[in-house]
Structure formats: structure tokens, C-alpha cells
Scaffold this motif. Structure first.
Motif, PDB file in Angstrom:
ATOM      1  N   ASP A  12      -5.119   1.418  -0.791  1.00 34.95           N
ATOM      2  CA  ASP A  12      -5.025  -0.025  -0.706  1.00 34.95           C
ATOM      3  C   ASP A  12      -4.724  -0.598  -2.076  1.00 34.95           C
ATOM      4  O   ASP A  12      -5.332  -0.214  -3.063  1.00 34.95           O
ATOM      5  N   LEU A  13      -3.788  -1.556  -2.113  1.00 35.31           N
ATOM      6  CA  LEU A  13      -3.359  -2.104  -3.383  1.00 35.31           C
ATOM      7  C   LEU A  13      -4.496  -2.821  -4.085  1.00 35.31           C
ATOM      8  O   LEU A  13      -4.626  -2.760  -5.304  1.00 35.31           O
ATOM      9  N   TYR A  14      -5.294  -3.526  -3.324  1.00 33.99           N
ATOM     10  CA  TYR A  14      -6.260  -4.412  -3.945  1.00 33.99           C
ATOM     11  C   TYR A  14      -7.552  -3.723  -4.285  1.00 33.99           C
ATOM     12  O   TYR A  14      -8.183  -4.039  -5.278  1.00 33.99           O
ATOM     13  N   THR A  15      -7.966  -2.785  -3.496  1.00 34.29           N
ATOM     14  CA  THR A  15      -9.234  -2.123  -3.813  1.00 34.29           C
ATOM     15  C   THR A  15      -9.094  -1.162  -4.970  1.00 34.29           C
ATOM     16  O   THR A  15     -10.075  -0.797  -5.592  1.00 34.29           O
ATOM     17  N   SER A  16      -7.883  -0.732  -5.272  1.00 38.14           N
ATOM     18  CA  SER A  16      -7.760   0.187  -6.404  1.00 38.14           C
ATOM     19  C   SER A  16      -7.491  -0.559  -7.697  1.00 38.14           C
ATOM     20  O   SER A  16      -6.978  -0.020  -8.649  1.00 38.14           O
ATOM     21  N   ASP A  20       0.850  -1.191   0.000  1.00 35.88           N
ATOM     22  CA  ASP A  20       0.000   0.000   0.000  1.00 35.88           C
ATOM     23  C   ASP A  20       0.873   1.223   0.000  1.00 35.88           C
ATOM     24  O   ASP A  20       2.097   1.147   0.148  1.00 35.88           O
ATOM     25  N   SER A  33      -8.264   2.988   2.208  1.00 37.73           N
ATOM     26  CA  SER A  33      -8.427   2.263   3.468  1.00 37.73           C
ATOM     27  C   SER A  33      -8.498   3.204   4.650  1.00 37.73           C
ATOM     28  O   SER A  33      -9.084   2.894   5.657  1.00 37.73           O
ATOM     29  N   GLN A  85      -6.389  -3.711 -10.408  1.00 41.98           N
ATOM     30  CA  GLN A  85      -5.189  -4.200 -11.078  1.00 41.98           C
ATOM     31  C   GLN A  85      -4.378  -5.188 -10.253  1.00 41.98           C
ATOM     32  O   GLN A  85      -4.075  -6.258 -10.709  1.00 41.98           O
ATOM     33  N   GLY A  86      -4.021  -4.825  -9.041  1.00 46.77           N
ATOM     34  CA  GLY A  86      -3.203  -5.776  -8.284  1.00 46.77           C
ATOM     35  C   GLY A  86      -1.744  -5.693  -8.652  1.00 46.77           C
ATOM     36  O   GLY A  86      -0.903  -6.334  -8.023  1.00 46.77           O
ATOM     37  N   LYS A  87      -1.416  -4.912  -9.674  1.00 44.99           N
ATOM     38  CA  LYS A  87      -0.009  -4.762 -10.031  1.00 44.99           C
ATOM     39  C   LYS A  87       0.610  -3.795  -9.046  1.00 44.99           C
ATOM     40  O   LYS A  87       0.035  -2.750  -8.743  1.00 44.99           O
ATOM     41  N   LYS A  88       1.778  -4.125  -8.558  1.00 44.93           N
ATOM     42  CA  LYS A  88       2.334  -3.274  -7.521  1.00 44.93           C
ATOM     43  C   LYS A  88       3.002  -2.065  -8.161  1.00 44.93           C
ATOM     44  O   LYS A  88       4.216  -2.010  -8.306  1.00 44.93           O
TER      45      LYS A  88
END
Lengths: 531, 474
Positions: free
Chosen positions: B311-315, B105, B278, B317-320
């Protein structure tokens, strides 16, 4: 048998005693403890206020200078003061003022001979800064008696006084809340709608709008300007209300309309029709005083951005307004200040610009005078008014404002009080606390004193009383405790009381009936026995 | 000169009556005179109805009137060349700190700081002329004699175990704590009015703060600004944990900034992205500070902070990979012209050789600072310099994660709380405080404000440390 009789007797006495206690002690106690507390209000005085007669009187002093009256006429006149003065007109005004310090609300008229050179040729009346006026006497013959001289002067003096003090239109406009305006001129209607309503205090806010901080870095000495230009006027107006002045700078504040480029003058122009949309987006950012509830007068100074410079305002006849400013009734004013001439295209951005506060404050002062109700006077032809001077307000202009303000205050306060009394009279369930009753009484007494003072001509006291009256009446009217309405509809009252009282009352009533029927029976028996 | 007193009293008799007699107005008089200073209202006479309503309508159209004033034509244009502005007494700085978190995140913290060399609480001198400091807050400070004001609106829960320590902690909901000046006689009255005024300014329902949820902490708080005497009678603290934060609260908060949301870092604050996160917390902190090192005079500091964790996942793609555009749906084009300094700091302490993540565009500026006891290194982007924006005239920071996340941060001190059981008989509230320091012990002061409808029995309080019971002392 006798024991039974005794028992019955005791039973009868017991029932009677209980019934007596219930009726004599219980019912009054219940009535007293369930009534709402209503403090006493002076309803009779308030109904008198309803049909109030206002009498306004002005103290006028007419002074005849040498040469206006022939010696015979002079002899008839009781001498009280004779003095000689020979001065230029302005000095004459000041020295005359010092001759007799006129109290607030009075007018002094000095009549000078027809041939006097003190006034220029075509000027008949000169109204000074204080409460004095110089009147050139109309031609009359030396054979006239004193009465005829005075009657010929009457009309002229009345004209002077109506300019300097008040006239029918002003008073009716001030009372426009209460009294239906029968015949109004457009001017007076516009005047009455422009001035802000009477209030115990005002906030005045000066805002500098800078839509383009990248190009212009604006500097204004608002503190000094307010001290030197606005504060003297506010000090003079101190008897009317409390004023508080502040200022702020708003960046990226754009106007609501896009000005159109006019090729003929190679400048941008705002037409008069679009003026009402100009203020809209800015108003959200202006803010009123976070800490007080007084009405706010906003004065905006807008410096157009570099791409829309210069910007001029056109009025309805498509002519440019020389002051480049406009105002809105009961809200405030806005002035557009062009700075494109102050720097060349090669100047380093942002350009430091110092705003010429003298010019700006002149415009704002004129707008402030209009907002506060210092009306344009339309004197009859031949009148000359001296300019107000450093304070920005002549004494007689202040008097005019005080007259209309005190009348307006009296009108508003009496409206408030009468409607409050009506409301409290009609709704019997509202609790009237002691403090409300006290406020109402003090408002009524202040109103009565204000009316008396107006009649006597003491303007300063009348205004003070009218201010007290309006404060007390507003406080009483908007008191939060008056909302506490004890709402008891009739059917709910029955629903509450019947389960409590019915089981209690039924045995009592039935036993009373039984006692009564037994007594009737006994009497009938006795009657039969005696026969 | 013969003078005689000639009292003439004009008698006006006006009769007030409740019944209005409608009368017929025939025509309005022409208002067409053109002498001297006049209004520019001149129109033909019109027929009017019985109640004159047409006249009113006509006037409403022409309500905006130009001001006719005799103006002095001389502008004095020569003055501008020799004009040097006086040193400004207030200054404005803005900064954004971006810290990539180990869980992928990203934590962004805005701070807008206005410093003003003035004293609000000085006797006799009322502060009335505002430039960069917002007028609404200044008037509130003066009227209620406030020495310090801290208010925060938070949505979400700060996960200390995953994210580390925040720069400025804040509880969920609304929190307000105020230090009043010594001269205040009725602190509770001022507090009540202050909460109502603030709820109007921030569009939040702070008016629910009353004496039932206000506390006067006697030991936990000390003034963050200047202050000799810390008499806790003048401190008030209240929280509203169930206050919801939304766009309505963000907009008046942005309005307090000098540049608004039109220029500078504030353009990034778009509510549709900020609230899709988040954790979101916006705060206003006002306190008096020293003007210089010798502390000869006071200055007032207004800090507006906004902390947000994406938050990485809620936005999606999941790509960091994080960028300004992905976080805020905006890029930066210019700094606020009113700011003396406008910078972005990116925390690269955990990335000395660039093995954890990659940061573009590259910047030569570095800065080191000690933050929360740790020495951290930051890459600095100075927005007041034109070259920061490159050729496209816009700055879009890009942060791409390369390696896997390292070991989790172990914050030194953190606390947790949870509810166990149910009902009055068996319900329990557990508060757990962790000290992860290798050898040091810390004294901890716990302040808990319990609402009146929650009946806690003090005799059931048990304090356990290292799985041994600690008897609370009196």
C-alpha cells in the motif's frame, strides 16, 4: 370411624408399597445405571507378571572331531554321527553349517584336536559367520575319564557361548529399565545407552548436506547404494522391526560451529568438544517422517564448502579420526566428505562431483550397526571372529541382538501392563472399554508365551511373542478412551443428588416412622389390654 | 569324529522387583583395552556415588564418539574427471512478477515451481529419494494418496475494483482443497489425518478442520492437473476464515524451497515488510502434469506462490516511487544456483512510451504473454546472467510514477458480499455479482459453505438481477 380406619389402613399400605418399590427397585436401578462400565481385566495374572522369573536357555551342541578323544574315551560316548571332513577353515565353516542347520538361538561348537593345523598357531577359537565355532581342545591326558575331559572343556565352551550368545552384562543392560544395575562396566553402560530403544518400526534417513551449491554440484547414487549395502542388513533384521529408508538433499545447510584452521596440517579441524553443537542448526531442517510416528535414525553426509575445505575431525586425543565420522547415541551419525582434491582452482563453478558411495556406505553401515544395538563384542584373547560378509551381520550377532531385544521387550511390556493395571485399580472412575480389556488380555498371554518360549530356547518365537506383547500393551496404555475420566468428587455428588432425592425420601421416611410408631403404640395398647 | 549331543542349558534366574535396592558401586572397571576396533573411550577409574549418577554424567560428556571403521584409502580421484552427471529428473524455476496498480500500489507475485518426473501414486514403487522436492510434502502425498493439493493462507481482502483480478484468487484465512486418488477407500479418514499432518507442517491450526466445516462440492471444482475421472466423492474443501497468517506460517513455507531463503528470489521475503501490506497470500499447489506434449508419462508439479500488495500510504512517504529495497528491505545479489531459470517480470503494458512510470535499470529483454485473457507486455530481468546485476553486483529495481493514474480498471467479473441487519430475525447476507462485459453473459456457479451455527432460512433466499426478482428453480 370405620371408614377413617380403612382410609388409614389404605394409607399405610400405600406408604409401605412405595417404600418397598423405592428400596427394592429404585435403589438397585439407580446404582446400576450410574456405575461406570469397567470390563474385566486379569489382575491376578498381571500381579504375577510383577515378580516374573526369566529363564533363558541356549541349545548348545558340542561336536568332537577325530583325534581329540582317545579310543577308550570314544567308546564311552554314545555314537550318533560320525563323519570325516578335511577342509580349509572357511569352507570348513560352511560345510559344518550345512551338516546341521542350527536353529535360531542355538550354538554349535566343534572341538578339534590340539595339534590340528586348521587353525593358526595362537588362535584357540574361531567363530564363524553362522552359528558355529571351532575350538582347539585344551591339552589333556589320555588316561582321563570322560567326565574329566568334559569338565575341562566346560570353561572353554562357556566362554565361547557367552561371546556368541549372551552373558550376564548384556541381559542386565537390556533390563536396565526395570532392574537396578548393580555393578556395570562403563562399556556396557555406554553400549546400552547408545542403542536405540526397541520399537516396532524405524525410519532411516540419509541426508546430504551441501552448504555451497554455487561451488559444488553434488551427485550421489543413494538409491543403488541403499539397495546394495543397507538393504541386505535390513532384510536380515526384519524379524526385529520394520525399516523404511529414505533420503534427501539439503542445501545451504551449515554446521553450528566454525571450524578452526590448523596451520600444521593446513586444514580445518573440528574438535571433539564442539561436536555437540554441530548438529543443532541442521536438525531443524532434517524433519522426521511426516506420516509416521516411528523413531528416526539420521545419517548425514556433509561436504564442506570451498572456503572451509578440507575439514577433519579430531578426537579427544587430538588425533584425526580416519573415517572422518562421528555418531551420537540414539540419534544417528555424521560423516564429513572432503572434495577439495577432486578439482583444481581453474575448474568452472559449480563443479560436478560424484560421491564415492562405497566409502560412505561402509561408514554408515558401521554406524547403523551400532545404533541398532549390534554391540562390539570383546572376545577374550585367542579368539578370532570371521568378518560378517555381505549381509553385514553374522548369524550369531543377530542372535545376540534378538536375545537382548526379546528380553527388553518383555521388560517394557510387563512394566507397561503392571503400571496400567495399578492405575486402573487405583482410579475407580475410569471407563474400561472392551477393546482395552482385550488388548490387555492378549498382551498378558503373549508375555506368558514369550517367557515359556525363552525357557525352551526357541528364540524366534520368543521374539515374535514379545513383539506382539509390546504392541498390545502400548496400544492399551495409550488408548485415548482411557483419558475419559468421569470425575465425580464427593461433595458434588451430594449437591446433585440431594435436591432430587431428599424431597422424595422425606415423606416416605416420615410415613414409615409414623407407621412404626403407630404399630408400637398398638402393641403397647394390646399389651395393656391383655394385662 | 565322534559326536554326542551334550545339552547344556545355561540357567539365568532374574528376579523382577519393584523395589530397587540401591547398592554402593565402588569403582568402575577400567575400560582401557586397545585391541582391534574399539571405541575411543578410555579413562581412569572414578569413584562413584551410590546410584552411579557420576558415571552417567561422565558418559554424557563423552557421548559423541568417533566411528572407528577400517576405510579403504583409495579414493578414486581419477573418476571425477570422466564423470558426467545423469540428466536430473527434477528442475526448479523461480520468477517474480511485479505489476504496478493504477491506484499507486504495487502487486508482487512470487512463484517457485518444482517439476519432478516421477509418479507418487504408482503401485508398488515407493518414492523415497528426494532432491529438490521437499521430503515432508512427498511423504504426505504418498501416504494419503493425494492427487492434488491446494492450500493457501491469506491475510487481507483483495479489492478487485481497485486492483483488478489476482493471478490466483484466494479467500481470507486458510483454504484447503484436496483431490484424492481413486484407490482411497476411506476419504474422510484420510482427510482428517491429512489436515492434522498439514497443520504440523505449516504451523497453522488446520486441525480445526473437521466434518463440520468440510464440504464436498459436487459441481464447482474440477482438477487443475491431469485427471480423467472427476468423481466428486474424492474431493474435499474446507476454509478457516478466521485463521491468522503470520511469520510462523511463512517460515515453514520458506523451508520447503530448495534454496531456502539464502539465495535467489526468496531472500526478498522478509516477514517484517511482507506482513506490513494490504494483502498477503502464500499458497502451495501440487498437481500432476504431463511430462511432454504427447503426455506419455506423468510428472508432479509443486508451485509455491506468494502474492503481496504493498500500500502506498501505509509504507510511508506518500511519494509514488517503488523499489525492491523499499518493498522488501533487500536487494537481489544472485540467483538460486539450483534454479534453471530465475527471472523478474515487470508489467509495462500500460506504459508503452514510458509516460506513466519510469523503470530503472533498463533492460533490453521483453516478453509478451496472455494473462487472464489480456495481452500483456513484460520487461524481463534474467538473474542467471551476471550483467543483470551491473557493477554494484546487486539489483534494485526502481519504479517512479510520473503521470497521474489513468482510468480505473474495470474487472469483468467480480463479486462482493456484505451483511445487513442484525440478529436472527432481521439479519441478511447480500452477495452481489457484477458482470462488466459489454455484451456477453456468463453462467455463474456460486458455492457458499455456511457454518452450522448460522441458521439460514432457505425460503428467504431471493435472487435479484437487473432489479427484477428471479425465482429460484427447484
Amino acid at each position: 370411624m370405620a371408614a377413617l380406619q380403612l382410609e388409614k389402613q389404605r394409607g399405610r399400605y400405600a406408604a409401605l408399597a412405595i417404600a418397598a418399590v423405592v428400596i427394592v427397585v429404585g435403589i438397585p436401578l439407580w446404582w446400576k445405571t450410574t456405575e461406570t462400565y469397567r470390563a474385566w481385566l486379569p489382575f491376578s495374572d498381571i500381579s504375577e507378571l510383577d515378580t516374573l522369573q526369566l529363564q533363558l536357555s541356549v541349545d548348545i551342541e558340542v561336536v568332537f572331531s577325530r583325534g581329540t578323544l582317545t579310543p577308550e574315551q570314544q567308546k564311552k560316548v554314545p555314537l550318533s554321527h560320525v563323519s570325516e571332513k578335511e577342509h580349509h577353515i572357511d569352507e570348513a565353516d560352511l560345510s559344518l553349517h550345512m551338516l546341521s542347520e542350527s536353529s535360531c538361538g542355538s550354538v554349535v561348537v566343534y572341538v578339534i584336536p590340539e595339534s590340528s593345523t586348521l587353525l593358526p598357531e595362537d588362535v584357540k577359537v574361531y567363530v564363524g559367520q553362522r552359528r558355529t565355532a571351532l575350538l582347539r581342545s585344551p591339552p589333556f591326558k589320555s588316561s582321563w575319564s570322560l567326565k574329566e575331559v568334559l569338565s575341562s572343556l566346560d570353561v572353554k565352551v562357556e566362554q565361547v557361548v557367552s561371546t556368541m550368545s549372551f552373558n550376564h552384562q548384556d541381559i542386565v543392560a537390556a533390563l536396565s529399565d526395570r532392574v537396578r544395575m548393580t555393578k556395570v562396566t562403563k562399556e556396557s553402560m555406554a553400549d546400552s545407552m547408545r542403542a536405540i530403544k526397541s520399537s516396532p518400526g524405524y525410519e532411516i534417513t540419509f541426508s546430504l548436506l551441501n552448504p555451497d551449491p554455487k561451488s559444488h554440484s553434488l551427485h550421489w547414487d543413494i538409491e543403488g547404494a541403499v539397495q546394495s549395502c543397507i538393504q541386505p542388513l535390513l532384510n536380515k533384521l526384519a524379524p526385529i522391526a520394520n525399516f523404511s529408508v529414505d533420503s534427501q538433499i539439503l542445501y545451504y545447510a551449515v554446521l553450528g560451529v566454525n571450524p578452526r584452521f590448523d596451520n600444521s596440517v593446513s586444514a580445518y579441524a573440528l574438535s571433539a568438544d564442539s561436536l555437540s553443537h554441530v548438529i543443532n542448526p541442521v536438525e531443524a531442517r532434517l524433519g522426521s517422517n511426516a506420516a509416521s510416528s516411528n523413531p528416526v535414525l539420521n545419517f548425514l553426509l556433509y561436504v564442506p564448502d570451498a572456503h572451509h575445505s578440507p575439514l577433519f575431525i579430531r578426537d579427544h586425543s587430538k588425533r584425526e579420526v580416519p573415517s572422518n565420522a562421528f555418531h551420537s547415541p540414539r540419534w544417528g551419525g555424521i560423516m564429513v566428505y572432503n572434495v577439495n582434491e577432486m578439482y583444481g582452482p581453474e575448474a568452472e563453478r559449480p563443479v560436478d562431483i560424484n560421491i564415492n558411495m562405497a566409502k560412505v556406505m561402509g561408514v554408515f553401515l558401521a554406524q547403523l550397526r551400532l545404533m541398532l544395538g549390534v554391540q562390539h563384542t570383546h572376545p577374550p584373547p585367542g579368539f578370532v571372529l570371521q568378518s560378517p560378509g555381505s549381509a553385514g551381520l553374522a548369524d550369531w550377532e543377530l542372535d545376540r541382538l534378538l536375545w537382548s531385544r526379546s528380553v527388553e521387550n518383555i521388560a517394557t511390556a510387563s512394566t507397561t501392563i503392571t503400571s496400567l493395571a495399578q492405575l486402573l485399580d487405583q482410579i475407580g472412575n475410569i471407563v474400561i472399554n472392551d477393546n482395552i480389556a482385550q488388548q490387555v488380555s492378549s498382551a498378558v498371554t503373549s508375555l506368558q508365551s514369550a517367557v515359556v518360549e525363552l525357557e525352551a530356547g526357541n528364540l524366534a518365537f520368543a521374539l515374535q511373542y514379545s513383539r506382539e506383547a509390546i504392541l498390545a500393551s502400548e496400544r492399551a496404555f495409550f488408548d485415548p478412551s482411557l483419558l475419559h475420566l468421569l470425575y465425580f468428587p464427593d461433595d458434588q455428588k451430594f449437591a446433585i443428588y440431594i435436591p432430587l432425592f431428599l424431597p422424595m425420601c422425606v415423606p416416605i421416611v416420615l410415613s414409615l416412622l409414623k407407621i412404626m410408631s403407630e404399630a408400637k403404640q398398638k402393641r403397647a395398647e394390646k399389651q395393656a389390654k391383655s394385662d | 569324529m565322534a559326536a554326542h549331543r551334550y545339552g547344556l542349558s545355561l540357567v539365568f534366574i532374574l528376579i523382577f522387583s519393584l523395589l530397587a535396592h540401591p547398592s554402593s558401586c565402588d569403582t568402575l572397571e577400567k575400560a582401557n583395552d586397545n585391541t582391534g576396533e574399539k571405541q575411543s573411550v578410555s579413562d581412569a577409574p572414578q569413584e562413584v556415588n551410590t546410584d552411579g549418577s557420576a558415571a552417567v554424567e561422565d558418559l554424557n560428556e563423552r557421548q559423541w564418539q568417533s566411528t572407528d571403521v577400517e576405510v579403504d584409502r583409495s579414493d578414486g580421484t581419477k573418476d571425477s574427471e570422466t564423470f558426467t552427471p545423469a540428466a536430473a529428473k527434477d528442475q526448479f524455476q523461480e520468477e517474480l512478477v511485479i505489476r504496478p496498480l493504477h491506484s499507486g500500489d504495487i502487486y508482487a507475485s512470487f512463484q517457485f515451481r518444482t517439476l519432478w518426473d516421477i509418479d507418487f501414486l504408482q503401485e508398488g514403487q515407493k518414492v523415497s529419494h528426494y532432491r529438490l522436492f521437499p521430503k515432508s510434502l512427498g511423504q504426505v502425498l504418498s501416504k494419503f494418496s493425494v492427487r492434488e493439493l491446494h492450500i493457501s493462507f491469506t491475510q487481507g481482502f483483495w479489492r478487485t475494483m481497485q486492483w483488478g483480478q489476482p493471478f490466483i484468487p484466494s479467500p481470507p484465512g486458510a483454504e484447503l482443497w484436496v483431490w484424492f486418488h481413486d484407490t482411497v477407500s476411506d476419504v474422510d479418514g484420510n482427510w482428517k489425518e491429512l489436515t492434522n499432518v498439514l497443520s504440523g507442517i505449516f504451523c497453522a491450526s488446520l486441525n480445526f478442520i473437521d466434518l463440520t466445516n468440510t464440504v464436498q462440492p459436487s459441481a464447482s471444482f474440477k482438477p487443475l492437473g491431469l485427471g480423467n475421472v472427476t468423481d466428486h466423492r474424492f474431493l474435499r474443501y474446507a476454509t478457516l476464515p478466521r485463521e491468522i497468517v503470520c511469520t510462523e506460517n511463512l517460515t515453514p513455507w520458506k523451508k520447503l524451497l530448495p534454496c531456502g531463503s539464502k539465495a535467489g528470489l526468496a531472500v526478498l521475503m522478509k516477514s517484517e515488510k511482507l506482513f506490513h501490506s494490504s494483502f498477503h497470500s502464500q499458497a502451495v499447489h501440487i498437481r500432476p502434469v504431463c511430462q511432454d506434449e504427447q503426455c506419455t508419462s506423468k510428472a508432479w508439479e509443486l508451485r509455491q506462490t506468494l502474492n503481496v500488495v504493498f500500500d502506498l500510504y501505509t509504507s510511508g512517504q506518500g511519494k509514488k516511487e517503488w523499489s525492491l529495497f523499499k518493498m522488501f528491505s533487500r536487494t537481489l545479489t544472485e540467483a538460486c544456483p539450483l534454479a534453471t531459470s530465475s527471472k523478474i517480470y515487470v508489467d509495462i503494458t500500460d506504459n508503452p512510451e514510458g509516460e506513466l512510470f519510469e523503470l530503472t535499470p533498463a533492460t533490453p529483454l521483453l516478453s509478451q504473454a496472455v494473462v487472464l485473457g489480456d495481452r500483456r507486455t513484460y520487461s524481463v530481468y534474467d538473474l542467471t546472467r551476471a550483467e543483470t546485476f551491473g557493477q554494484l553486483r546487486s539489483l534494485n529495481l526502481l519504479l517512479r510514477w510520473k503521470g497521474d493514474s489513468g482510468d480505473m480498471l474495470r474487472p469483468l467479473l467480480h463479486a462482493e458480499r456484505y451483511v445487513a441487519g442484525f440478529g436472527l430475525q432481521t439479519g441478511e447476507i447480500h452477495t452481489v455479482i457484477y458482470n462488466n462485459h459489454p455484451y456477453r453473459a456468463f453462467p455463474v456457479l456460486l458455492m457458499d459453505s455456511v457454518p452450522w451455527y448460522l441458521q439460514l432460512y432457505i425460503h428467504t433466499l431471493t435472487v435479484t438481477s437487473k432489479s427484477r426478482d428471479n425465482k429460484p428453480s427447484e
